[in-house]
Write an enzyme that holds these catalytic residues in place. Structure first.
Site, PDB file in Angstrom:
ATOM      1  N   MET A  30       1.016  -1.127   0.056  1.00  0.00           N
ATOM      2  CA  MET A  30       0.077  -0.116  -0.187  1.00  0.00           C
ATOM      3  C   MET A  30       0.761   1.351  -0.033  1.00  0.00           C
ATOM      4  O   MET A  30       0.394   2.347   0.284  1.00  0.00           O
ATOM      5  CB  MET A  30      -1.043  -0.136   1.015  1.00  0.00           C
ATOM      6  CG  MET A  30      -1.957  -1.221   1.147  1.00  0.00           C
ATOM      7  SD  MET A  30      -3.429  -0.787   2.000  1.00  0.00           S
ATOM      8  CE  MET A  30      -2.749  -0.635   3.772  1.00  0.00           C
ATOM      9  N   GLY A  31       2.163   0.984  -0.250  1.00  0.00           N
ATOM     10  CA  GLY A  31       2.995   2.179  -0.509  1.00  0.00           C
ATOM     11  C   GLY A  31       3.449   2.791   0.866  1.00  0.00           C
ATOM     12  O   GLY A  31       3.529   2.171   1.808  1.00  0.00           O
ATOM     13  N   GLY A  36      11.242  -2.223   5.486  1.00  0.00           N
ATOM     14  CA  GLY A  36      10.524  -3.640   5.472  1.00  0.00           C
ATOM     15  C   GLY A  36       9.924  -4.094   4.128  1.00  0.00           C
ATOM     16  O   GLY A  36      10.312  -5.274   3.622  1.00  0.00           O
ATOM     17  N   HIS A  37       9.274  -3.042   3.391  1.00  0.00           N
ATOM     18  CA  HIS A  37       9.013  -3.547   1.955  1.00  0.00           C
ATOM     19  C   HIS A  37      10.078  -3.701   1.131  1.00  0.00           C
ATOM     20  O   HIS A  37      10.142  -4.567   0.387  1.00  0.00           O
ATOM     21  CB  HIS A  37       8.194  -2.417   1.487  1.00  0.00           C
ATOM     22  CG  HIS A  37       6.885  -1.945   1.997  1.00  0.00           C
ATOM     23  ND1 HIS A  37       6.676  -0.788   2.825  1.00  0.00           N
ATOM     24  CD2 HIS A  37       5.547  -2.371   2.174  1.00  0.00           C
ATOM     25  CE1 HIS A  37       5.618  -0.386   3.344  1.00  0.00           C
ATOM     26  NE2 HIS A  37       4.850  -1.504   2.845  1.00  0.00           N
ATOM     27  N   ASP A 150       2.463  -9.142   9.461  1.00  0.00           N
ATOM     28  CA  ASP A 150       1.065  -9.455   9.180  1.00  0.00           C
ATOM     29  C   ASP A 150       0.790 -10.841   8.998  1.00  0.00           C
ATOM     30  O   ASP A 150       0.342 -11.392   7.930  1.00  0.00           O
ATOM     31  CB  ASP A 150       0.523  -8.663   7.732  1.00  0.00           C
ATOM     32  CG  ASP A 150       0.796  -7.127   8.007  1.00  0.00           C
ATOM     33  OD1 ASP A 150       0.169  -6.601   8.887  1.00  0.00           O
ATOM     34  OD2 ASP A 150       1.750  -6.663   7.242  1.00  0.00           O
ATOM     35  N   GLN A 153      -2.662 -11.919   7.630  1.00  0.00           N
ATOM     36  CA  GLN A 153      -2.769 -11.654   6.659  1.00  0.00           C
ATOM     37  C   GLN A 153      -2.098 -12.899   5.715  1.00  0.00           C
ATOM     38  O   GLN A 153      -2.780 -13.338   4.606  1.00  0.00           O
ATOM     39  CB  GLN A 153      -2.304 -10.434   6.193  1.00  0.00           C
ATOM     40  CG  GLN A 153      -2.002  -9.950   4.626  1.00  0.00           C
ATOM     41  CD  GLN A 153      -1.783  -8.616   4.205  1.00  0.00           C
ATOM     42  OE1 GLN A 153      -2.447  -7.840   4.357  1.00  0.00           O
ATOM     43  NE2 GLN A 153      -0.392  -8.574   3.972  1.00  0.00           N
ATOM     44  N   LEU A 184       8.750  -2.171  11.532  1.00  0.00           N
ATOM     45  CA  LEU A 184       8.716  -0.986  10.634  1.00  0.00           C
ATOM     46  C   LEU A 184       7.081  -1.040  10.106  1.00  0.00           C
ATOM     47  O   LEU A 184       6.623  -2.136   9.788  1.00  0.00           O
ATOM     48  CB  LEU A 184       9.498  -1.004   9.686  1.00  0.00           C
ATOM     49  CG  LEU A 184      10.988  -0.858   9.964  1.00  0.00           C
ATOM     50  CD1 LEU A 184      12.224  -0.773   8.657  1.00  0.00           C
ATOM     51  CD2 LEU A 184      11.321   0.349  10.628  1.00  0.00           C
ATOM     52  N   SER A 186       4.190   1.268   7.721  1.00  0.00           N
ATOM     53  CA  SER A 186       3.915   2.604   7.131  1.00  0.00           C
ATOM     54  C   SER A 186       3.186   3.713   8.233  1.00  0.00           C
ATOM     55  O   SER A 186       3.217   4.837   8.126  1.00  0.00           O
ATOM     56  CB  SER A 186       2.923   2.666   5.846  1.00  0.00           C
ATOM     57  OG  SER A 186       3.448   1.740   5.077  1.00  0.00           O
ATOM     58  N   ARG A 187       2.241   3.099   8.900  1.00  0.00           N
ATOM     59  CA  ARG A 187       1.591   3.834   9.849  1.00  0.00           C
ATOM     60  C   ARG A 187       2.520   4.593  11.110  1.00  0.00           C
ATOM     61  O   ARG A 187       1.971   5.324  11.739  1.00  0.00           O
ATOM     62  CB  ARG A 187       0.693   2.891  10.816  1.00  0.00           C
ATOM     63  CG  ARG A 187      -0.553   2.341   9.765  1.00  0.00           C
ATOM     64  CD  ARG A 187      -1.599   1.415  10.595  1.00  0.00           C
ATOM     65  NE  ARG A 187      -2.274   0.785   9.850  1.00  0.00           N
ATOM     66  CZ  ARG A 187      -3.398   1.251   9.362  1.00  0.00           C
ATOM     67  NH1 ARG A 187      -3.856   2.242   9.679  1.00  0.00           N
ATOM     68  NH2 ARG A 187      -4.252   0.328   8.498  1.00  0.00           N
TER      69      ARG A 187
HETATM   70  P1  AMP Z   1       1.641  -2.807   3.361  1.00  0.00           P
HETATM   71  O1  AMP Z   1       2.113  -1.972   2.471  1.00  0.00           O
HETATM   72  O2  AMP Z   1       1.442  -2.427   4.795  1.00  0.00           O
HETATM   73  O3  AMP Z   1       0.280  -3.481   2.961  1.00  0.00           O
HETATM   74  O4  AMP Z   1       2.619  -4.078   3.410  1.00  0.00           O
HETATM   75  C1  AMP Z   1       3.011  -4.781   2.239  1.00  0.00           C
HETATM   76  C2  AMP Z   1       3.829  -5.903   2.601  1.00  0.00           C
HETATM   77  O5  AMP Z   1       4.756  -5.763   3.242  1.00  0.00           O
HETATM   78  C3  AMP Z   1       2.923  -6.864   3.581  1.00  0.00           C
HETATM   79  O6  AMP Z   1       3.349  -8.215   3.012  1.00  0.00           O
HETATM   80  C4  AMP Z   1       3.389  -6.728   4.627  1.00  0.00           C
HETATM   81  O7  AMP Z   1       3.415  -7.719   5.720  1.00  0.00           O
HETATM   82  C5  AMP Z   1       4.949  -6.231   4.455  1.00  0.00           C
HETATM   83  N1  AMP Z   1       5.619  -5.748   5.639  1.00  0.00           N
HETATM   84  C6  AMP Z   1       5.176  -4.540   6.283  1.00  0.00           C
HETATM   85  N2  AMP Z   1       5.898  -4.169   7.239  1.00  0.00           N
HETATM   86  C7  AMP Z   1       6.821  -4.945   7.188  1.00  0.00           C
HETATM   87  C8  AMP Z   1       8.006  -5.285   8.070  1.00  0.00           C
HETATM   88  N3  AMP Z   1       8.384  -4.308   9.022  1.00  0.00           N
HETATM   89  N4  AMP Z   1       8.930  -6.290   7.848  1.00  0.00           N
HETATM   90  C9  AMP Z   1       8.624  -7.136   6.643  1.00  0.00           C
HETATM   91  N5  AMP Z   1       7.751  -7.074   5.794  1.00  0.00           N
HETATM   92  C10 AMP Z   1       6.787  -6.136   6.204  1.00  0.00           C
END
Ligand code: AMP
Length: 281
Positions: A30-31, A36-37, A150, A153, A184, A186-187
């Site tokens: 979701m950007g 992490g991403h 997640d 998820q 980490l 985005s929030r």
């Molecule tokens: P999101 O943009 O939050 O929907 O996350 C996109 C992907 O990045 C999802 O598969 C998340 O589980 C993964 N993600 C988010 N935060 C982290 C993190 N801190 N470490 C590893 N993967 C992450």
């Protein structure tokens, strides 16, 4: 990096790779990208011929309109980060591209939607599954990368792939953390400076709970400890703390040989909702 906002353009771009049997790695996001991403993208680049990332703040997975409105959006910064790590292509569709009037498909994952995140965010996983299924059908990757942060998820996506026979390998990637341990997210960008310091309580308690379980404390006493901690020693409003088996997320009251267990937590800090989990072997 190639950037696409329409399905047809992306499909055309991918066709030659599919025809040449090149392996395609896919990372839906979701950007507001963070390290992490980027670790997901790096893992894909290492293992595949080409790597596609998508950025779409999916309205269907937000049960709270205000949460959707304030979700961080930083598309030009994101593009720079993706270019720096040599992501091959980015898909950034508009909402109208992904959802049409009259769309009626509705997933139901039973108990997986009723526990933990599902309980606090009704409809969230229906929305997640819907968008991921659409994206999988558009990209048709060999491998797709998801963070274990997640965990629920990840479990839902595995069910989706299993039940719909998607020929896609789901690769889990360990949670990337800041130097103080905070996962980490985005929030985190929405936290005030003070809240950012307080947020670390979430992982601090997870580590303590893990240590207590390893030292032989019972699950019920660890749960009690966590509840008390948040009542008395933290400004975070605890939503849930669950000890579940890592594969199916069933509530666990005792440890079974060979079963992996995860400690899952969520809490509200000011206006920001945070989640985290740690696994035990
Ligand atoms: P999101 O943009 O939050 O929907 O996350 C996109 C992907 O990045 C999802 O598969 C998340 O589980 C993964 N993600 C988010 N935060 C982290 C993190 N801190 N470490 C590893 N993967 C992450």
């Amino acid at each position: 990096m190639e950037v696409f906002s329409d399905i047809q353009g992306l499909r055309q771009y991918l066709k030659s790779f599919h025809d040449q049997r090149k392996s395609i790695g896919f990372i839906p996001t979701m950007g507001a990208l963070h390290q992490g991403h980027l670790e997901l993208i790096k893992a894909s680049s290492k293992a595949n011929d080409i790597t596609i990332c998508s950025i779409f703040v999916n309205p269907a997975q937000f049960n709270n309109p205000n949460d959707l409105k304030k979700y961080p959006r930083e598309i030009s910064k994101d593009i720079t980060k993706l270019e720096e790590i040599y992501c091959d292509a980015l898909f950034v569709p508009a909402s109208e591209m992904m959802y049409k009037e009259g769309d009626a498909l509705n997933f139901d994952f039973g108990y997986l939607e009723e526990i933990m995140e599902g309980k606090y965010r009704p409809g969230h996983f229906k929305g997640v599954a819907l968008i991921v299924a659409k994206l999988f059908n558009i990209v048709n990757p060999d491998k797709a990368y998801f963070g274990t942060k997640d965990i629920q998820q990840l479990t839902i996506i595995r069910r989706l792939v299993h039940e719909l026979f998607f020929d896609i390998e789901i690769i889990p990637i360990e949670t990337v953390r800041a130097s103080d341990g905070l996962a980490l997210s985005s929030r985190n960008k929405l936290l005030t400076t003070e809240e950012r310091v307080q947020a670390v309580d979430l992982v601090k308690v997870l580590k303590e709970a893990k240590h207590k379980l390893y030292s032989g404390e019972s699950i019920s006493s660890v749960k009690e400890y966590v509840k008390e901690f948040f009542k008395k020693e933290s400004v975070i409003q605890l939503e849930y703390f669950e000890i579940v088996d890592s594969e199916f997320l069933n509530d666990t009251n005792h440890f079974k040989d060979g079963k992996r267990v995860s400690l899952c937590i969520a809490g509200q800090l000011g206006k920001v909702r945070l989640i985290d989990n740690l696994s035990l072997n």
